[in-house]
Write a protein that holds these residues in place. Sequence first.
Motif, PDB file in Angstrom:
ATOM      1  N   GLY A  66      35.951  38.528  36.935  1.00 32.08           N
ATOM      2  CA  GLY A  66      34.562  38.348  36.533  1.00 32.08           C
ATOM      3  C   GLY A  66      34.121  39.280  35.441  1.00 32.08           C
ATOM      4  O   GLY A  66      32.958  39.690  35.398  1.00 32.08           O
ATOM      5  N   PHE A  67      35.035  39.629  34.553  1.00 30.63           N
ATOM      6  CA  PHE A  67      34.690  40.501  33.437  1.00 30.63           C
ATOM      7  C   PHE A  67      33.790  39.769  32.449  1.00 30.63           C
ATOM      8  O   PHE A  67      33.776  38.543  32.383  1.00 30.63           O
ATOM      9  CB  PHE A  67      35.959  40.977  32.717  1.00 30.63           C
ATOM     10  CG  PHE A  67      36.888  41.784  33.574  1.00 30.63           C
ATOM     11  CD1 PHE A  67      36.565  43.087  33.941  1.00 30.63           C
ATOM     12  CD2 PHE A  67      38.063  41.243  34.043  1.00 30.63           C
ATOM     13  CE1 PHE A  67      37.408  43.832  34.737  1.00 30.63           C
ATOM     14  CE2 PHE A  67      38.929  41.985  34.845  1.00 30.63           C
ATOM     15  CZ  PHE A  67      38.597  43.278  35.194  1.00 30.63           C
ATOM     16  N   THR A  68      33.070  40.518  31.651  1.00 33.31           N
ATOM     17  CA  THR A  68      32.224  39.947  30.612  1.00 33.31           C
ATOM     18  C   THR A  68      33.096  39.265  29.567  1.00 33.31           C
ATOM     19  O   THR A  68      34.125  39.803  29.176  1.00 33.31           O
ATOM     20  CB  THR A  68      31.388  41.055  29.947  1.00 33.31           C
ATOM     21  OG1 THR A  68      30.599  41.687  30.953  1.00 33.31           O
ATOM     22  CG2 THR A  68      30.488  40.510  28.849  1.00 33.31           C
ATOM     23  N   GLY A  69      32.693  38.068  29.147  1.00 35.95           N
ATOM     24  CA  GLY A  69      33.382  37.417  28.039  1.00 35.95           C
ATOM     25  C   GLY A  69      34.030  36.096  28.369  1.00 35.95           C
ATOM     26  O   GLY A  69      33.870  35.541  29.458  1.00 35.95           O
TER      27      GLY A  69
ATOM     28  N   SER B 143      38.256  48.486  46.798  1.00 40.77           N
ATOM     29  CA  SER B 143      39.574  49.104  46.941  1.00 40.77           C
ATOM     30  C   SER B 143      39.616  50.496  46.319  1.00 40.77           C
ATOM     31  O   SER B 143      40.256  51.398  46.845  1.00 40.77           O
ATOM     32  CB  SER B 143      40.644  48.224  46.298  1.00 40.77           C
ATOM     33  OG  SER B 143      41.880  48.881  46.251  1.00 40.77           O
ATOM     34  N   ASP B 144      38.930  50.664  45.205  1.00 42.48           N
ATOM     35  CA  ASP B 144      38.912  51.955  44.519  1.00 42.48           C
ATOM     36  C   ASP B 144      37.643  52.754  44.832  1.00 42.48           C
ATOM     37  O   ASP B 144      37.372  53.777  44.218  1.00 42.48           O
ATOM     38  CB  ASP B 144      39.042  51.753  43.011  1.00 42.48           C
ATOM     39  CG  ASP B 144      37.945  50.879  42.422  1.00 42.48           C
ATOM     40  OD1 ASP B 144      37.011  50.475  43.164  1.00 42.48           O
ATOM     41  OD2 ASP B 144      38.015  50.574  41.216  1.00 42.48           O
TER      42      ASP B 144
ATOM     43  N   SER C 240      38.915  46.326  38.017  1.00 45.69           N
ATOM     44  CA  SER C 240      38.902  47.590  37.280  1.00 45.69           C
ATOM     45  C   SER C 240      37.658  47.603  36.401  1.00 45.69           C
ATOM     46  O   SER C 240      36.915  46.625  36.341  1.00 45.69           O
ATOM     47  CB  SER C 240      40.170  47.768  36.446  1.00 45.69           C
ATOM     48  OG  SER C 240      40.202  46.849  35.387  1.00 45.69           O
ATOM     49  N   ALA C 241      37.461  48.707  35.713  1.00 45.96           N
ATOM     50  CA  ALA C 241      36.248  48.861  34.903  1.00 45.96           C
ATOM     51  C   ALA C 241      36.228  47.944  33.679  1.00 45.96           C
ATOM     52  O   ALA C 241      35.161  47.618  33.171  1.00 45.96           O
ATOM     53  CB  ALA C 241      36.094  50.311  34.469  1.00 45.96           C
TER      54      ALA C 241
END
Length: 183
Positions: free
Chosen positions: A147-150, A32-33, A113-114
């Motif tokens: 699916g972010f780290t952590g 999307s970005d 997002s990042a």
Amino acid sequence: MWPLDGTTTATVGAVSTGPQLKVVIVPIAYGSDGSNRLPDLTPTQIQKYKDLLFALYPTPAVSITVRAQPVGISYAVSASGGGWNQLLTQVLGVRGSDAPDKDVYYYGLFNPSASFGTYCGSGCVVGLSPVITNAGDSSSRASIGVGFTGDVAAEALVHELGHAHGRNHAPCNGAQGTDGSYP
């Protein structure tokens, strides 16, 4: 183990899904970005998923594989809930096309997002799944989540797979879609 003799009983509605919980991670390339950003699929993060599933699910083993081909999306999936149903429908379609065994659960992971802080600074949706009401309905065994780290991603995965196993929310903290017979 309950009951101690290892049998299932009709009183709790237990239905075995086999000797292990099988999950296929579907990587979502978030376009999307324009970034086509992929979720964290490092061995360390995959192990977080396995460890938490094994700790919280009544299963003797957990198998997690990553689908070789990512799924690309060009639409936004927002913290407030926009795009979530569209993505879940797409992952359900991928499961249908792949035609896995009936006891395999698909889970789409994406990073909108990042970083998690950028995405969810003031509250957000972190996962979505249909609540399965028929144990024989294998076509709806798909869920999605960040699916972010952590730990947040691991906790979301375990939570959403609970819905794919037919579990509603406990009636606390204003949750919607609660289990009326809880506990």
